[in-house]
Design a protein around this motif. Sequence first.
Motif, PDB file in Angstrom:
ATOM      1  N   ILE A 263       0.871  -1.170   0.000  1.00  0.00           N
ATOM      2  CA  ILE A 263       0.000   0.000   0.000  1.00  0.00           C
ATOM      3  C   ILE A 263       0.911   1.223   0.000  1.00  0.00           C
ATOM      4  CG2 ILE A 263      -1.814   1.249   1.231  1.00  0.00           C
ATOM      5  CD1 ILE A 263      -2.433  -1.540   2.599  1.00  0.00           C
ATOM      6  N   PHE A 264       0.773   2.058  -1.004  1.00  0.00           N
ATOM      7  CA  PHE A 264       1.586   3.257  -1.147  1.00  0.00           C
ATOM      8  C   PHE A 264       0.698   4.485  -0.973  1.00  0.00           C
ATOM      9  CE2 PHE A 264       3.532   0.118  -4.000  1.00  0.00           C
ATOM     10  CZ  PHE A 264       4.850   0.157  -3.595  1.00  0.00           C
ATOM     11  N   THR A 265       1.173   5.473  -0.212  1.00  0.00           N
ATOM     12  CA  THR A 265       0.500   6.759  -0.105  1.00  0.00           C
ATOM     13  C   THR A 265       1.539   7.856  -0.318  1.00  0.00           C
ATOM     14  OG1 THR A 265      -1.175   5.915   1.429  1.00  0.00           O
ATOM     15  CG2 THR A 265      -0.856   8.297   1.382  1.00  0.00           C
TER      16      THR A 265
ATOM     17  N   ASP B  46      -2.766  10.647  -2.359  1.00  0.00           N
ATOM     18  CA  ASP B  46      -3.262   9.547  -3.184  1.00  0.00           C
ATOM     19  C   ASP B  46      -2.665   8.222  -2.711  1.00  0.00           C
ATOM     20  OD1 ASP B  46      -4.676  11.356  -4.729  1.00  0.00           O
ATOM     21  OD2 ASP B  46      -3.209  11.371  -6.370  1.00  0.00           O
ATOM     22  N   THR B  47      -3.453   7.154  -2.787  1.00  0.00           N
ATOM     23  CA  THR B  47      -3.043   5.834  -2.303  1.00  0.00           C
ATOM     24  C   THR B  47      -3.265   4.785  -3.384  1.00  0.00           C
ATOM     25  OG1 THR B  47      -3.584   6.400  -0.012  1.00  0.00           O
ATOM     26  CG2 THR B  47      -3.512   4.055  -0.550  1.00  0.00           C
TER      27      THR B  47
ATOM     28  N   ILE C  65      -3.256   0.486  -3.707  1.00  0.00           N
ATOM     29  CA  ILE C  65      -3.201  -0.806  -3.029  1.00  0.00           C
ATOM     30  C   ILE C  65      -2.859  -1.849  -4.083  1.00  0.00           C
ATOM     31  CG2 ILE C  65      -4.467  -2.509  -1.674  1.00  0.00           C
ATOM     32  CD1 ILE C  65      -6.262  -0.118  -0.763  1.00  0.00           C
TER      33      ILE C  65
ATOM     34  N   GLN D 163       4.913   6.791   1.463  1.00  0.00           N
ATOM     35  CA  GLN D 163       4.694   5.857   2.576  1.00  0.00           C
ATOM     36  C   GLN D 163       4.433   4.468   1.994  1.00  0.00           C
ATOM     37  OE1 GLN D 163       1.791   6.751   5.868  1.00  0.00           O
ATOM     38  NE2 GLN D 163       0.642   5.212   4.742  1.00  0.00           N
TER      39      GLN D 163
END
Length: 150
Positions: free
Chosen positions: A62-64, A85-86, A88, A107
């Motif tokens: 999961i990237f934010t 923005d995220t 998954i 993140q």
Amino acid sequence: MEFQKATIIRAADKDGVKMPRSEYVFHLSSYPAQQNLGFYEGYYPNTALEYNTHYHKKMTEIFTVLEGTFSFMLNGAATVFHRGDTAIIPPMSPHGFKPLEQGSRLQFIFTGAGNREDFFKSLESIAHGKLQLNPSEREAFFNSHDQYFF
């Protein structure tokens, strides 16, 4: 009833790695989370990083976007992500990203990741030339950490 104690991780106690084109802080190592979860932060001082499109057989990522702008290669197309923005990424989903602005931060949350700290520490050694791998050793290294390239 028996209460559990909270875990406190001070900033000074956090580990991480620094590579020529990126830096990573391990906010939550997979070790206290029974190797099921990792929470990291990536910092990209310049835009030289490429997509490095890959996939994982077991791990979800999961990237934010925390700061800056990134281009993610997802579902076969490039998509621009801005702060907040995220994405998954489930297992068996090809993906990659690259920063579009200097000083961008991202993140990472890994689930089902196993030991990602050793992966990043070994990757740091490879990036700095401390660990030399021939092509078959390099492929075995990535595969042993559930990371497969095309």
